[in-house]
Design a protein around this motif. Structure first.
Motif, PDB file in Angstrom:
ATOM      1  N   ALA A 137       0.824  -1.208   0.000  1.00 19.50           N
ATOM      2  CA  ALA A 137       0.000   0.000   0.000  1.00 19.50           C
ATOM      3  C   ALA A 137       0.860   1.261   0.000  1.00 19.50           C
ATOM      4  O   ALA A 137       0.477   2.286  -0.580  1.00 19.50           O
ATOM      5  N   ALA A 138       2.030   1.183   0.628  1.00 19.02           N
ATOM      6  CA  ALA A 138       2.903   2.351   0.713  1.00 19.02           C
ATOM      7  C   ALA A 138       3.651   2.624  -0.582  1.00 19.02           C
ATOM      8  O   ALA A 138       4.195   3.718  -0.769  1.00 19.02           O
ATOM      9  N   GLY A 139       3.705   1.645  -1.474  1.00 13.81           N
ATOM     10  CA  GLY A 139       4.394   1.832  -2.744  1.00 13.81           C
ATOM     11  C   GLY A 139       5.812   1.316  -2.780  1.00 13.81           C
ATOM     12  O   GLY A 139       6.586   1.640  -3.689  1.00 13.81           O
ATOM     13  N   ILE A 140       6.185   0.473  -1.820  1.00  8.61           N
ATOM     14  CA  ILE A 140       7.501  -0.155  -1.833  1.00  8.61           C
ATOM     15  C   ILE A 140       7.533  -1.216  -2.929  1.00  8.61           C
ATOM     16  O   ILE A 140       6.556  -1.939  -3.134  1.00  8.61           O
ATOM     17  N   LEU A 141       8.665  -1.317  -3.635  1.00  8.05           N
ATOM     18  CA  LEU A 141       8.745  -2.170  -4.824  1.00  8.05           C
ATOM     19  C   LEU A 141       9.865  -3.204  -4.704  1.00  8.05           C
ATOM     20  O   LEU A 141      10.849  -2.989  -3.987  1.00  8.05           O
ATOM     21  N   PRO A 142       9.725  -4.338  -5.429  1.00  6.22           N
ATOM     22  CA  PRO A 142      10.847  -5.266  -5.543  1.00  6.22           C
ATOM     23  C   PRO A 142      12.057  -4.543  -6.130  1.00  6.22           C
ATOM     24  O   PRO A 142      11.902  -3.637  -6.959  1.00  6.22           O
ATOM     25  N   SER A 143      13.242  -4.943  -5.707  1.00  4.60           N
ATOM     26  CA  SER A 143      14.527  -4.351  -6.100  1.00  4.60           C
ATOM     27  C   SER A 143      14.877  -3.103  -5.306  1.00  4.60           C
ATOM     28  O   SER A 143      16.003  -2.594  -5.431  1.00  4.60           O
ATOM     29  N   ASP A 144      13.946  -2.580  -4.496  1.00 10.88           N
ATOM     30  CA  ASP A 144      14.300  -1.492  -3.581  1.00 10.88           C
ATOM     31  C   ASP A 144      15.331  -2.003  -2.572  1.00 10.88           C
ATOM     32  O   ASP A 144      15.287  -3.170  -2.159  1.00 10.88           O
ATOM     33  N   ILE A 145      16.234  -1.132  -2.170  1.00  7.12           N
ATOM     34  CA  ILE A 145      17.254  -1.479  -1.177  1.00  7.12           C
ATOM     35  C   ILE A 145      16.966  -0.717   0.116  1.00  7.12           C
ATOM     36  O   ILE A 145      16.786   0.507   0.098  1.00  7.12           O
ATOM     37  N   ILE A 146      16.899  -1.444   1.234  1.00 10.40           N
ATOM     38  CA  ILE A 146      16.659  -0.807   2.528  1.00 10.40           C
ATOM     39  C   ILE A 146      17.973  -0.218   3.030  1.00 10.40           C
ATOM     40  O   ILE A 146      18.938  -0.938   3.294  1.00 10.40           O
ATOM     41  N   VAL A 147      17.997   1.103   3.183  1.00  9.24           N
ATOM     42  CA  VAL A 147      19.195   1.801   3.654  1.00  9.24           C
ATOM     43  C   VAL A 147      19.204   1.873   5.174  1.00  9.24           C
ATOM     44  O   VAL A 147      20.239   1.670   5.810  1.00  9.24           O
ATOM     45  N   SER A 148      18.027   2.151   5.757  1.00 10.47           N
ATOM     46  CA  SER A 148      17.956   2.233   7.213  1.00 10.47           C
ATOM     47  C   SER A 148      16.549   1.934   7.699  1.00 10.47           C
ATOM     48  O   SER A 148      15.567   2.042   6.952  1.00 10.47           O
ATOM     49  N   VAL A 149      16.451   1.514   8.963  1.00 17.47           N
ATOM     50  CA  VAL A 149      15.176   1.271   9.643  1.00 17.47           C
ATOM     51  C   VAL A 149      15.170   2.109  10.913  1.00 17.47           C
ATOM     52  O   VAL A 149      16.030   1.926  11.784  1.00 17.47           O
ATOM     53  N   ASN A 150      14.254   3.064  10.979  1.00 19.82           N
ATOM     54  CA  ASN A 150      14.184   3.968  12.136  1.00 19.82           C
ATOM     55  C   ASN A 150      15.550   4.586  12.446  1.00 19.82           C
ATOM     56  O   ASN A 150      16.025   4.574  13.582  1.00 19.82           O
ATOM     57  N   ASN A 151      16.192   5.084  11.386  1.00 18.71           N
ATOM     58  CA  ASN A 151      17.490   5.761  11.481  1.00 18.71           C
ATOM     59  C   ASN A 151      18.638   4.825  11.855  1.00 18.71           C
ATOM     60  O   ASN A 151      19.741   5.291  12.140  1.00 18.71           O
ATOM     61  N   GLN A 152      18.408   3.510  11.838  1.00 19.43           N
ATOM     62  CA  GLN A 152      19.458   2.530  12.090  1.00 19.43           C
ATOM     63  C   GLN A 152      19.901   1.954  10.741  1.00 19.43           C
ATOM     64  O   GLN A 152      19.113   1.322  10.047  1.00 19.43           O
ATOM     65  N   ALA A 153      21.157   2.187  10.377  1.00 18.60           N
ATOM     66  CA  ALA A 153      21.655   1.731   9.073  1.00 18.60           C
ATOM     67  C   ALA A 153      21.620   0.209   8.978  1.00 18.60           C
ATOM     68  O   ALA A 153      21.880  -0.495   9.964  1.00 18.60           O
ATOM     69  N   THR A 154      21.300  -0.303   7.802  1.00 19.84           N
ATOM     70  CA  THR A 154      21.231  -1.754   7.594  1.00 19.84           C
ATOM     71  C   THR A 154      22.534  -2.323   7.044  1.00 19.84           C
ATOM     72  O   THR A 154      22.691  -3.541   6.985  1.00 19.84           O
ATOM     73  N   GLN A 155      23.440  -1.462   6.631  1.00 16.67           N
ATOM     74  CA  GLN A 155      24.714  -1.922   6.085  1.00 16.67           C
ATOM     75  C   GLN A 155      25.441  -2.789   7.113  1.00 16.67           C
ATOM     76  O   GLN A 155      25.515  -2.465   8.294  1.00 16.67           O
ATOM     77  N   ASN A 156      25.954  -3.923   6.669  1.00 13.11           N
ATOM     78  CA  ASN A 156      26.710  -4.868   7.507  1.00 13.11           C
ATOM     79  C   ASN A 156      25.855  -5.541   8.583  1.00 13.11           C
ATOM     80  O   ASN A 156      26.396  -6.125   9.523  1.00 13.11           O
ATOM     81  N   ARG A 157      24.544  -5.475   8.462  1.00 11.42           N
ATOM     82  CA  ARG A 157      23.659  -6.193   9.381  1.00 11.42           C
ATOM     83  C   ARG A 157      23.144  -7.459   8.705  1.00 11.42           C
ATOM     84  O   ARG A 157      23.028  -7.530   7.483  1.00 11.42           O
ATOM     85  N   THR A 158      22.807  -8.466   9.512  1.00 10.78           N
ATOM     86  CA  THR A 158      22.194  -9.687   8.982  1.00 10.78           C
ATOM     87  C   THR A 158      20.706  -9.448   8.780  1.00 10.78           C
ATOM     88  O   THR A 158      20.128  -8.478   9.287  1.00 10.78           O
ATOM     89  N   ILE A 159      20.067 -10.373   8.053  1.00  2.41           N
ATOM     90  CA  ILE A 159      18.628 -10.278   7.851  1.00  2.41           C
ATOM     91  C   ILE A 159      17.904 -10.356   9.197  1.00  2.41           C
ATOM     92  O   ILE A 159      16.937  -9.630   9.441  1.00  2.41           O
TER      93      ILE A 159
END
Length: 421
Positions: A137-159
């Motif tokens: 509903a928000a318009g998020i698409l396949p192939s989008d890359i998550i950069v951060s979640v609630n200002n917490q960077a996702t780089q070098n994090r596990t799933i």
């Protein structure tokens, strides 16, 4: 082989099956809570839980780890963790939250935002967006890359770490910063977690009196949904289907019971699957009963490298019994069975590999996969992409671009094979 790492956020696991002495619940899945079995939750286990886990590993694990065969040996924390690390990537201690998520998903629902992610080139990449979800509903698409979640960077994090950021957020709306190829600047989305009802089966009409069903996972409702979808297709034509495409691409698995029951819909006789383990009740054989819902109309099954476990059971059952032609690329190769063993008060459990399963011809596909009858390789397609191509929709420029750039070669081949029969 290296386990492919994919997860539905919040991390969920599909599956349940037959009971072993009313104690062990059988599971089949590709999506694991973690490929690292040394989850932090085991560090907080009590002595009684450790003793229970040790007993069950010794009694039921598919391989004999030679636990020195003594209940008198006291394992310290490090010894226990070393032993635990010897289990395969599908075996894991489940805390209360993970256990609830497993049961919810088995019943076709889970609480989350509705994205499937994969770590690609160290980027947390969205590979699918669940229909009827907040993310969709928000318009998020396949192939989008998550950069951060609630200002917490996702780089070098596990799933798992990213899943925890989403699941344990204290905010009602989760802020996702997304990188998208055709946008110079990152995009910001605010998405609320909620319960999502998962769509197990979808269908479409094809040409010449043939039909198409996509089985996205195997839940407790899949048998009913497949039967309804096939009936609806036949009702539209006003006569029995002349052929059917069963799309199992990107299907990570589900319940053993569901895979067996769906296989039985299309078979008049023959073996569906057998399981073999170290203890008596892990050795089972499942056979088809008379009655073919398609009355022997031809079937083409589509698979790819992400078709796993329960999906591979269905594909192998139809292939080995010469009921279907399998088209696509080599499947994942997840040929083991997990059992769910309650611990303590029943709020936690041990998910343990207790058996290997074998195709009707007696082959193990673990680490190998199923070889298609007709090999057709192509780029993976998300469920939404498949739907656009199948319907040949041209409702907007995005759909036109998609159909122009992503021809579904495997489906084209399947339709060609059905037209020739």
């Amino acid at each position: 082989m290296t386990t492919k790492k994919t997860a539905v956020i919040t991390i969920v696991q599909k599956n349940t099956g037959f009971y072993i002495s009313l104690y062990l619940l059988v599971l089949l899945t590709l999506i694991a809570f973690s490929s690292n079995v040394l989850a932090s939750s085991i560090k907080d286990l009590k002595r009684q839980q450790i003793d229970e886990i040790l007993f069950n590993i010794h009694a039921y694990y598919v391989e004999d780890l030679t636990l020195q065969n003594s209940h008198h040996i006291k394992y310290n924390s490090q010894q226990f963790e070393r032993l635990y690390s010897k289990l395969d990537s599908y075996s894991k201690y489940l805390n209360e939250h993970e256990l609830t998520s497993l049961f919810d998903n088995t019943n076709g629902r889970y609480t989350g935002i509705g994205i499937e992610v994969k770590n690609i080139d160290e980027n947390m990449t969205i590979v699918n967006v669940v229909n009827n979800s907040p993310a969709k509903a928000a318009g998020i698409l396949p192939s989008d890359i998550i950069v951060s979640v609630n200002n917490q960077a996702t780089q070098n994090r596990t799933i798992d770490e990213v899943a925890t950021l989403i699941r344990d957020s204290k905010f009602s709306n989760i802020e996702l910063i997304i990188s998208r190829d055709n946008n110079k600047n990152p995009l910001t989305f605010h998405v609320a977690r909620r319960q999502i009802n998962l769509e197990s089966v979808t269908s479409e009409l094809l040409d010449f009196g043939t039909g198409y069903i996509a089985i996205n996972n195997f839940s407790n409702h899949t048998l009913h949904e497949v039967a309804l979808q096939v009936a609806a297709l036949q009702s539209h034509f006003g006569y029995p289907l002349k052929g059917l495409v069963i799309d199992l691409r990107d299907n990570p698995g589900g319940t053993l019971q569901s895979a067996v029951a769906v296989s039985d819909l299309f078979l008049q006789s023959g073996t569906i699957v057998t399981t073999k383990g170290r203890f008596y009740d892990a050795n089972q054989a499942f056979y088809a009963k008379r009655g073919d819902i398609l009355k022997n109309a031809p079937i083409v099954v589509l698979i790819n490298e992400n078709s796993a476990s329960a999906a591979e059971i269905l594909a192998a059952a139809l292939k080995d019994n010469k009921r279907a032609t399998v088209v696509g690329s080599q499947s994942f190769g997840k040929g083991s069975v997990q059992s769910l063993i309650p611990l303590g008060d029943g709020n936690t459990a041990l998910k343990l590999t207790t058996a290997k399963y074998f195709t009707p011809l007696g082959k193990s596909i673990d680490g190998i996969g199923i070889t298609p009858d007709v090999a057709v390789n192509q780029t993976n397609l998300s469920q939404s992409n498949k739907a656009v191509i199948i319907k040949n929709e041209h409702t907007n420029s995005n759909a036109q671009l998609l159909t122009g750039n992503l021809a579904d070669l495997q489906l084209v081949k399947a339709k060609q094979l059905l037209s020739m029969q």
